[in-house]
Scaffold this active site. Structure first.
Site, mmCIF file in Angstrom:
data_model
loop_
_atom_site.group_PDB
_atom_site.id
_atom_site.type_symbol
_atom_site.label_atom_id
_atom_site.label_comp_id
_atom_site.label_asym_id
_atom_site.label_seq_id
_atom_site.Cartn_x
_atom_site.Cartn_y
_atom_site.Cartn_z
ATOM 1 C CG HIS A 188 -1.892 -1.117 1.260
ATOM 2 N ND1 HIS A 188 -2.913 -1.257 0.348
ATOM 3 C CD2 HIS A 188 -1.979 -2.187 2.095
ATOM 4 C CE1 HIS A 188 -3.611 -2.360 0.628
ATOM 5 N NE2 HIS A 188 -3.049 -2.938 1.677
ATOM 6 C CG HIS A 215 -0.460 8.526 2.304
ATOM 7 N ND1 HIS A 215 -1.239 7.409 2.080
ATOM 8 C CD2 HIS A 215 -0.158 8.533 3.626
ATOM 9 C CE1 HIS A 215 -1.416 6.762 3.225
ATOM 10 N NE2 HIS A 215 -0.759 7.422 4.173
ATOM 11 C CG HIS A 232 0.604 10.342 7.251
ATOM 12 N ND1 HIS A 232 -0.533 9.722 6.751
ATOM 13 C CD2 HIS A 232 0.453 11.669 7.021
ATOM 14 C CE1 HIS A 232 -1.337 10.640 6.238
ATOM 15 N NE2 HIS A 232 -0.758 11.825 6.389
ATOM 16 C CB THR A 299 -5.673 7.951 6.269
ATOM 17 O OG1 THR A 299 -4.348 7.441 6.089
ATOM 18 C CG2 THR A 299 -5.631 9.250 7.066
ATOM 19 C CB THR A 300 -5.028 2.569 5.885
ATOM 20 O OG1 THR A 300 -4.374 2.408 7.152
ATOM 21 C CG2 THR A 300 -4.173 3.446 4.988
#
Length: 349
Positions: A188, A215, A232, A299-300
């Site tokens: 990811h 990201h 992050h 956020t996941t």
């Protein structure tokens, strides 16, 4: 032959034949056949056999027959010996060794032997999710009940950070230092796990740096503006509470510490690689210490809430080449912005 001699001969004969277990009983019978008495075995002989002045002397066949009746032995057809009595050698039986005892006891108790289960048996693997297609952000909450908060939560991240209340926020106390690190391509994003010993302190609470990742584009927006990328930095306190520092990245001069991460990229997705050189963590941060803060979520998936967000207001630059390197692996891995739902946002001045 005297009674003692007859008993002794009988004991030697039984011992040589392996008949040690019924020795006392056999000796008593042989003594009675000779007309003597042995108190320890007297009660084994019926009273009728002990009475009468003229009784037939007991032969060895009589002795075998009585012994067989006592022990429940069967007569062997066609055998020259009318009865055969054996004492089982315990080394060949069910109690052969402690290991066999343990296995037998475990089987009797209805459980398996103490050997461990095969690795991976019964492990739980959450469903796959992605940033687009049928497993994308709009479907996360439907993939499994574990991800339900991705759709039902009221404090989700990221958000478009605007209309913050201008206040004097206490500075984030960064206790970062050059550290060794591993780089993981987890399917990811690119995730970096630095050595222990790095932390932040916010409002008197200390959070240890666990990992940081990237990201593209930035998940956060500030007054509607998106940035090329974001880092992050995920921290956890002693009670398991999370605090995430977001460092916004925009195109400009190369960033040496990000390049050191790219240099250590593993060759295969799902694998990890240790960097041969340390990373200078303080050099990842902007020089301006001001930040915005609000309460949000991961956020996941599973989109857990109760996460303290600390978004640095000044972006850090990286080169277009560095952006392109990440984009070859992950062209887009950002969750869409979520509803603010009236959350309080503080804007540090």
């Amino acid at each position: 032959m005297s009674a003692f001699t007859h008993a002794f001969a009988s004991r030697r004969s039984l011992s040589a034949s392996g008949l040690l277990a019924p020795l006392a009983f056999a000796t008593a019978l042989s003594c009675q056949a000779a007309g003597t008495h042995e108190p320890a075995a007297e009660q084994a002989v019926p009273a009728s056999a002990a009475s009468g002045a003229a009784r037939k002397p007991m032969t060895m066949d009589d002795l075998r027959e009585r012994l067989a009746e006592k022990l429940g032995a069967a007569k062997a057809p066609g055998s020259p010996t009318p009865y055969v009595v054996r004492v089982e050698n315990k080394t060949d039986g069910e109690a052969a060794t402690p290991a066999r005892k343990t296995k037998a006891n475990a089987k009797a108790a209805g459980r398996k032997d103490s050997a461990p289960e095969p690795a991976g048996h019964g492990e739980h693997h959450p469903p796959h999710w992605s940033y687009d297609g049928p497993e994308g952000p709009l479907a996360w909450a439907r993939l499994t009940p574990e991800y339900a908060q991705c759709g039902s939560g009221h404090r989700q991240s990221p958000i478009d950070i605007r209309d913050g209340i201008p206040v004097q926020l206490p500075p984030i106390q960064f206790d970062y230092r050059p550290s060794g690190f591993n780089v993981l391509d987890n399917g990811h994003t690119i995730q970096v796990s630095p050595a222990a010993g790095n932390s932040i302190t916010v409002n008197g609470r200390r959070y240890d740096l666990v990992q940081f990742h990237f990201h593209k584009p930035s998940e956060e927006r500030i007054n509607g503006r998106s940035f090329d990328m974001v880092i992050h930095l995920v921290h956890k306190d002693a009670e398991g509470q999370l605090a995430v520092v977001a460092v916004l990245l925009q195109r400009g001069e190369p960033q040496p510490q990000i390049q050191s991460v790219w240099n250590a990229l593993p060759l295969e997705r799902g694998s990890s690689l240790a960097s041969p050189v340390p990373i200078d963590l303080p050099a990842l941060l902007p020089q301006d210490p001001h930040y915005l803060t609000y309460m949000g979520s991961l956020t996941t998936p599973p989109c857990s809430e109760g996460v303290l967000w600390l978004v640095m207001k000044q972006p850090v630059t990286l080169s277009q080449t560095q952006i392109d390197i990440f984009a070859r692996l992950y062209p887009m891995n950002a969750r869409p912005v979520q509803a603010a739902d009236g959350r309080l946002i503080k804007d540090g001045q």
